[in-house]
Design an enzyme around this catalytic site. Structure first.
Site, mmCIF file in Angstrom:
data_model
loop_
_atom_site.group_PDB
_atom_site.id
_atom_site.type_symbol
_atom_site.label_atom_id
_atom_site.label_comp_id
_atom_site.label_asym_id
_atom_site.label_seq_id
_atom_site.Cartn_x
_atom_site.Cartn_y
_atom_site.Cartn_z
ATOM 1 N N CYS A 155 0.674 -1.145 -0.093
ATOM 2 C CA CYS A 155 -0.106 0.116 0.047
ATOM 3 C C CYS A 155 0.981 1.236 0.148
ATOM 4 C CB CYS A 155 -0.898 -0.025 1.300
ATOM 5 S SG CYS A 155 -1.933 -1.540 1.405
ATOM 6 N N HIS A 294 -3.291 7.974 5.887
ATOM 7 C CA HIS A 294 -3.486 6.587 5.220
ATOM 8 C C HIS A 294 -4.846 5.963 5.629
ATOM 9 C CE1 HIS A 294 -2.534 2.810 3.374
ATOM 10 N NE2 HIS A 294 -2.695 1.920 4.616
ATOM 11 N N HIS A 331 -9.682 2.052 -1.373
ATOM 12 C CA HIS A 331 -8.403 1.731 -1.053
ATOM 13 C C HIS A 331 -7.951 1.095 -2.412
ATOM 14 C CE1 HIS A 331 -4.443 0.928 0.577
ATOM 15 N NE2 HIS A 331 -4.703 0.148 1.530
#
Length: 403
Positions: A155, A294, A331
């Site tokens: 990520c 995040h 995401h």
């Protein structure tokens, strides 16, 4: 002597807009791009790119490339056109791309074709699936003879790609680079795999508390998304010499590794990356007024990030605005850090903060100012951070300053 590094153009394909400007405006309007997949092939709501990203591809590339590459090339083409980088300058432009998994659709289709589950596709699987395909195709399109690098750090991949390009330019190895992230894993096989980890949120259409709801009471996780963002970044001197107008300055980059657990984030590891970015930028804590978090909407992850922010900023954390755009776009895994970095840069340029959608207070361990539900106009915002934290314990933080 270290050089100043600036962002001069941004290309983007996202669930809320097919350009960086359109996406930012949609985020400010609190628009949500997470919805049921159009053809009904996916059993969960996802963040998908509506626009035809194959437009402009030469020959049979739209057939031979994985979507992860076509998304990246679409965003890179936008950045190059917007930035006005001439052909001779593109030859000397580096390419830095992050992706979590690369060409996974090509792999899935190859396996299904092998077992006669679907009709075999006319595609060279290896060059379509290799993780460095997006970077390679962008470089070939520019006829670039500079380095073309790929980062697969889950990520954080898009943020790492931007950070590494920043270092190359700052330290004099390059004058200009295209850097960002891309991801395209909206497949039934991948949704099932993510489901095994129990990190996907309840669909919004199934519950009032459904959808990705970062930092909120009762949050259940994230919606998977796809997209790409590519920045044109260059030395300040190079930008001025060719008449480019900077959007924002990249002034710091910090990375760390938790060193504890592949799936459980650690606030000390995250705090270390935040502190390293601040040290790299030589930014006093008081100068930072915004963090693009995040914040995936998982119960543990959002609490750990809040702890990390408080660990670094102490009492100043109460003066910070902190928001997450994952409620709006999902995401995007390897592309997430790049899209979020781009939004952070544009927030400094436009002095507007995108909100955290669907926010509901009530978690005592998430106690910061999360810019709930409505965008916020700010004045004098001079510095901001973009946090990216990934599976495996990889952490990357980018620091930006207004120009």
């Amino acid at each position: 002597m270290k050089r100043r590094v600036v962002v001069t153009a941004i290309g983007m394909a996202s669930p809320v807009g097919d350009t960086a400007q359109a996406a930012f405006e949609a985020l400010v309007r609190a628009q949500c791009g997470v919805a049921p997949y159009p053809d009904g092939s996916l059993n969960r709501e996802v963040g998908f790119v509506h626009t035809d990203v194959d437009i402009g591809l030469p020959g049979n590339q739209s057939l031979m490339l994985d979507r992860v590459s076509t998304l990246a090339m679409y965003a890179a083409r936008q950045a190059l056109e917007q930035g006005g980088l001439e052909a001779r300058e593109q030859t000397n432009c580096g390419v830095f791309v992050g992706t979590g998994i690369g060409g996974v659709s090509a792999l899935c289709d190859a396996v299904a074709g092998f077992y006669n589950v679907i009709k075999k596709k006319i595609q060279l699987v290896i060059p379509a699936a290799m993780p460095n395909a997006p970077a390679a195709h962008i470089a070939q399109r520019m006829v670039s003879t500079q380095e073309a690098q790929t980062y697969a750090t889950a990520c954080t991949a898009g943020a790492v790609a931007i950070g590494e390009a920043f270092r190359r330019i700052r330290d004099g190895y390059l004058d200009v680079a295209v850097a960002g992230g891309t991801e395209a894993m909206l497949r039934p096989e991948l949704l099932q795999a993510w489901g095994q980890l129990q990190v996907l949120c309840v669909d919004a259409e199934k519950s009032e508390q459904g959808g990705c709801r970062p930092f909120s009471k009762g949050r259940t996780g994230f919606a998977l998304g796809e997209g790409a963002a590519m920045m044109l970044i260059e030395s300040y001197e190079h930008a001025l010499a060719r008449g480019a107008t900077p959007i924002a300055e990249i002034c710091g980059y910090g990375v760390s590794n938790d060193g504890t657990h592949a799936l459980r984030p650690n606030h000390e590891g995250q705090a270390l990356a935040i502190q390293r970015a601040l040290d790299d930028a030589r930014l006093p804590l008081a100068d930072v007024r915004y963090i693009n978090a995040h914040a995936t909407g998982t119960m543990t992850g959002d609490r750990v990030e809040t702890r990390a922010i408080r660990h670094v900023f102490g009492s100043h954390a109460d003066s910070l605005a902190v928001s997450s755009i994952k409620g709006a776009i999902g995401h995007l895994i390897g592309a997430g850090g790049a899209v979020e970095a781009a939004v952070t840069a544009m927030s400094l340029q436009k002095q507007v903060l995108a909100p955290t959608l669907k926010y509901e207070a009530g978690d005592p361990e998430c106690d910061l100012d999360y810019v709930p539900n409505v965008a916020r106009n700010v004045h004098g915002l001079g510095a901001a951070l973009s946090n990216s934290f990934g599976m495996g314990g990889n952490n990357a933080v980018l620091a930006f300053a207004a120009i």
